[in-house]
Enzyme design. Sequence first.
Site, PDB file in Angstrom:
ATOM      1  N   ASP A 160      62.926  32.227  47.543  1.00 23.85           N
ATOM      2  CA  ASP A 160      62.460  33.541  47.079  1.00 23.85           C
ATOM      3  C   ASP A 160      63.205  33.975  45.829  1.00 23.85           C
ATOM      4  O   ASP A 160      64.362  34.378  45.900  1.00 23.85           O
ATOM      5  CB  ASP A 160      62.686  34.590  48.184  1.00 23.85           C
ATOM      6  CG  ASP A 160      61.647  34.479  49.266  1.00 23.85           C
ATOM      7  OD1 ASP A 160      62.038  34.427  50.454  1.00 23.85           O
ATOM      8  OD2 ASP A 160      60.458  34.428  48.946  1.00 23.85           O
ATOM      9  N   ASP A 219      53.851  35.331  54.732  1.00 25.73           N
ATOM     10  CA  ASP A 219      55.231  35.536  54.323  1.00 25.73           C
ATOM     11  C   ASP A 219      55.711  36.947  54.608  1.00 25.73           C
ATOM     12  O   ASP A 219      55.233  37.901  53.997  1.00 25.73           O
ATOM     13  CB  ASP A 219      55.306  35.260  52.802  1.00 25.73           C
ATOM     14  CG  ASP A 219      56.701  35.251  52.278  1.00 25.73           C
ATOM     15  OD1 ASP A 219      56.856  34.957  51.075  1.00 25.73           O
ATOM     16  OD2 ASP A 219      57.634  35.523  53.043  1.00 25.73           O
ATOM     17  N   HIS A 262      58.735  30.835  45.425  1.00 26.79           N
ATOM     18  CA  HIS A 262      57.928  32.062  45.405  1.00 26.79           C
ATOM     19  C   HIS A 262      58.561  33.005  44.400  1.00 26.79           C
ATOM     20  O   HIS A 262      59.683  33.487  44.618  1.00 26.79           O
ATOM     21  CB  HIS A 262      57.943  32.666  46.820  1.00 26.79           C
ATOM     22  CG  HIS A 262      57.305  34.005  46.917  1.00 26.79           C
ATOM     23  ND1 HIS A 262      57.519  34.845  47.995  1.00 26.79           N
ATOM     24  CD2 HIS A 262      56.440  34.664  46.096  1.00 26.79           C
ATOM     25  CE1 HIS A 262      56.831  35.970  47.828  1.00 26.79           C
ATOM     26  NE2 HIS A 262      56.156  35.867  46.692  1.00 26.79           N
ATOM     27  N   MET A 297      63.735  36.599  42.920  1.00 26.56           N
ATOM     28  CA  MET A 297      63.470  38.025  42.677  1.00 26.56           C
ATOM     29  C   MET A 297      64.221  38.476  41.425  1.00 26.56           C
ATOM     30  O   MET A 297      65.385  38.098  41.231  1.00 26.56           O
ATOM     31  CB  MET A 297      63.939  38.848  43.874  1.00 26.56           C
ATOM     32  CG  MET A 297      63.265  38.462  45.166  1.00 26.56           C
ATOM     33  SD  MET A 297      63.942  39.422  46.543  1.00 26.56           S
ATOM     34  CE  MET A 297      63.043  38.689  47.899  1.00 26.56           C
ATOM     35  N   GLY A 349      60.286  41.797  48.623  1.00 24.93           N
ATOM     36  CA  GLY A 349      61.581  42.227  48.081  1.00 24.93           C
ATOM     37  C   GLY A 349      62.735  42.032  49.037  1.00 24.93           C
ATOM     38  O   GLY A 349      63.874  41.855  48.597  1.00 24.93           O
ATOM     39  N   PHE A 350      62.447  42.009  50.329  1.00 29.58           N
ATOM     40  CA  PHE A 350      63.558  41.918  51.273  1.00 29.58           C
ATOM     41  C   PHE A 350      63.155  41.106  52.511  1.00 29.58           C
ATOM     42  O   PHE A 350      62.002  41.155  52.946  1.00 29.58           O
ATOM     43  CB  PHE A 350      64.008  43.317  51.732  1.00 29.58           C
ATOM     44  CG  PHE A 350      64.504  44.167  50.593  1.00 29.58           C
ATOM     45  CD1 PHE A 350      63.622  45.001  49.902  1.00 29.58           C
ATOM     46  CD2 PHE A 350      65.822  44.091  50.163  1.00 29.58           C
ATOM     47  CE1 PHE A 350      64.054  45.764  48.818  1.00 29.58           C
ATOM     48  CE2 PHE A 350      66.273  44.853  49.085  1.00 29.58           C
ATOM     49  CZ  PHE A 350      65.380  45.688  48.416  1.00 29.58           C
ATOM     50  N   GLY A 351      64.119  40.385  53.076  1.00 30.93           N
ATOM     51  CA  GLY A 351      63.884  39.744  54.367  1.00 30.93           C
ATOM     52  C   GLY A 351      64.133  40.758  55.476  1.00 30.93           C
ATOM     53  O   GLY A 351      64.587  41.880  55.223  1.00 30.93           O
ATOM     54  N   GLY A 352      63.792  40.383  56.694  1.00 27.32           N
ATOM     55  CA  GLY A 352      64.082  41.217  57.857  1.00 27.32           C
ATOM     56  C   GLY A 352      63.164  42.415  58.049  1.00 27.32           C
ATOM     57  O   GLY A 352      63.446  43.294  58.861  1.00 27.32           O
ATOM     58  N   MET A 409      51.156  38.040  51.507  1.00 25.99           N
ATOM     59  CA  MET A 409      52.347  38.810  51.871  1.00 25.99           C
ATOM     60  C   MET A 409      52.026  39.680  53.075  1.00 25.99           C
ATOM     61  O   MET A 409      51.085  40.494  53.031  1.00 25.99           O
ATOM     62  CB  MET A 409      52.803  39.677  50.704  1.00 25.99           C
ATOM     63  CG  MET A 409      53.310  38.925  49.496  1.00 25.99           C
ATOM     64  SD  MET A 409      54.603  37.730  49.868  1.00 25.99           S
ATOM     65  CE  MET A 409      55.876  38.785  50.567  1.00 25.99           C
ATOM     66  N   GLY A 411      62.206  33.742  57.480  1.00 24.81           N
ATOM     67  CA  GLY A 411      63.597  33.877  57.035  1.00 24.81           C
ATOM     68  C   GLY A 411      64.502  34.220  58.208  1.00 24.81           C
ATOM     69  O   GLY A 411      65.135  33.364  58.814  1.00 24.81           O
ATOM     70  N   SER A 459      62.879  30.453  54.754  1.00 26.59           N
ATOM     71  CA  SER A 459      63.260  31.088  53.484  1.00 26.59           C
ATOM     72  C   SER A 459      64.778  31.173  53.370  1.00 26.59           C
ATOM     73  O   SER A 459      65.431  31.834  54.192  1.00 26.59           O
ATOM     74  CB  SER A 459      62.680  32.502  53.401  1.00 26.59           C
ATOM     75  OG  SER A 459      63.340  33.231  52.384  1.00 26.59           O
ATOM     76  N   MET A 470      58.847  36.364  42.690  1.00 25.68           N
ATOM     77  CA  MET A 470      58.566  37.797  42.709  1.00 25.68           C
ATOM     78  C   MET A 470      59.203  38.387  41.446  1.00 25.68           C
ATOM     79  O   MET A 470      60.233  39.077  41.479  1.00 25.68           O
ATOM     80  CB  MET A 470      59.140  38.445  43.985  1.00 25.68           C
ATOM     81  CG  MET A 470      58.377  38.058  45.224  1.00 25.68           C
ATOM     82  SD  MET A 470      59.300  38.265  46.738  1.00 25.68           S
ATOM     83  CE  MET A 470      60.188  36.708  46.773  1.00 25.68           C
ATOM     84  N   HIS A 507      61.470  27.391  51.587  1.00 28.50           N
ATOM     85  CA  HIS A 507      60.918  28.483  50.762  1.00 28.50           C
ATOM     86  C   HIS A 507      62.052  29.135  49.979  1.00 28.50           C
ATOM     87  O   HIS A 507      63.093  29.479  50.542  1.00 28.50           O
ATOM     88  CB  HIS A 507      60.254  29.508  51.691  1.00 28.50           C
ATOM     89  CG  HIS A 507      59.475  30.590  51.020  1.00 28.50           C
ATOM     90  ND1 HIS A 507      58.214  30.391  50.494  1.00 28.50           N
ATOM     91  CD2 HIS A 507      59.779  31.888  50.789  1.00 28.50           C
ATOM     92  CE1 HIS A 507      57.781  31.538  49.985  1.00 28.50           C
ATOM     93  NE2 HIS A 507      58.701  32.455  50.158  1.00 28.50           N
ATOM     94  N   GLY A 526      58.101  38.942  58.030  1.00 28.38           N
ATOM     95  CA  GLY A 526      57.999  39.440  59.413  1.00 28.38           C
ATOM     96  C   GLY A 526      57.392  38.444  60.369  1.00 28.38           C
ATOM     97  O   GLY A 526      56.873  38.809  61.438  1.00 28.38           O
TER      98      GLY A 526
HETATM   99  C1  DX5 Z   1      60.149  38.859  51.083  1.00 26.72           C
HETATM  100  C2  DX5 Z   1      60.166  37.353  50.929  1.00 26.72           C
HETATM  101  C3  DX5 Z   1      60.031  36.650  52.250  1.00 26.72           C
HETATM  102  C4  DX5 Z   1      61.200  36.926  53.167  1.00 26.72           C
HETATM  103  C5  DX5 Z   1      60.867  36.498  54.577  1.00 26.72           C
HETATM  104  O1  DX5 Z   1      59.915  39.447  49.849  1.00 26.72           O
HETATM  105  O2  DX5 Z   1      59.097  36.921  50.101  1.00 26.72           O
HETATM  106  O3  DX5 Z   1      59.918  35.241  52.032  1.00 26.72           O
HETATM  107  O4  DX5 Z   1      62.332  36.217  52.712  1.00 26.72           O
HETATM  108  O5  DX5 Z   1      61.901  36.931  55.383  1.00 26.72           O
HETATM  109  P1  DX5 Z   1      61.635  37.397  56.890  1.00 26.72           P
HETATM  110  O6  DX5 Z   1      61.045  36.195  57.590  1.00 26.72           O
HETATM  111  O7  DX5 Z   1      63.013  37.763  57.403  1.00 26.72           O
HETATM  112  O8  DX5 Z   1      60.688  38.548  56.832  1.00 26.72           O
HETATM  113 ZN    ZN Z   2      58.670  34.595  49.916  1.00 28.81          ZN
END
Ligand code: DX5
Ligand code: ZN
Length: 221
Positions: A35, A175, A66, A37, A142-145, A137, A197, A8, A68, A33, A177
């Site tokens: 994302d 998608d 993707h 938003m 909404g957020f990575g990490g 999901m 990601g 991502s 969102m 990927h 974690g």
């Molecule tokens: C979250 C995104 C994911 C995210 C994955 O809303 O849809 O694609 O970027 O990031 P990690 O792998 O860091 O959880």
């Molecule tokens: Zn995603």
Amino acid sequence: MTVRIAPSVLAADIGRLAEQVAAAEAGGAEWIHVDVMDGHFVPNLSFGAPMIRALRKITKLPLDVHLMVEHPEQYLDDYAAAGANGFTFHPEATTHVQRHLARARDLGMRAGLALNPSTSPSVLVEVAADLDLVLVMTVNPGFGGQSYLAGATAKIARVREVMRDAGINASLEVDGGITTATIAAAHGAGADTFVVGTAVFGEPDIAEAVRGLKRACLTRV
Ligand code: DX5
Ligand code: ZN
């Protein structure tokens, strides 16, 4: 079963995007990927068609978009023209799901539905024939990490069961974690495609991070 890694770019260093995407590709990533938003469907704002157009110029890998966003249908034609290969949206964000899946296919894109952690897989049954991808999901979007949710593996298994019973011949992508510590459980539960990601673009050696995820995926759980 297939193991497909989709890094991502939300987690990438945008100032070094070409270099980092090339490293992920060298490590064996199959998709990229993207994302999108809008700050309404999820409490974060990322990027849109300009990112897709930029990625189209720097990689030949399929762009797995993707959305969102509220009313994702408004982006169908624009994203297809920008070079998107997959158009995955949330049924929670629109009304006429079947119409928009069919339109994505008409535009030459893989049609996908993304399910939030609290959304039942029963929504898939009425559009079984229209789906090329189901995105589960494993975090709240909404957020990575973020950390892989405790109930995620059981949810993946339930979705795989619904897909089998409804005759849905589609990829099952997960998608959020996904790391070397969680990928084997997700794969064992039925996932074949993995959005990653932080555990790819947050690593010093991006190519090796992709290889490590594939190795971890095949580790017995
Ligand atoms: C979250 C995104 C994911 C995210 C994955 O809303 O849809 O694609 O970027 O990031 P990690 O792998 O860091 O959880
Ligand atoms: Zn995603």
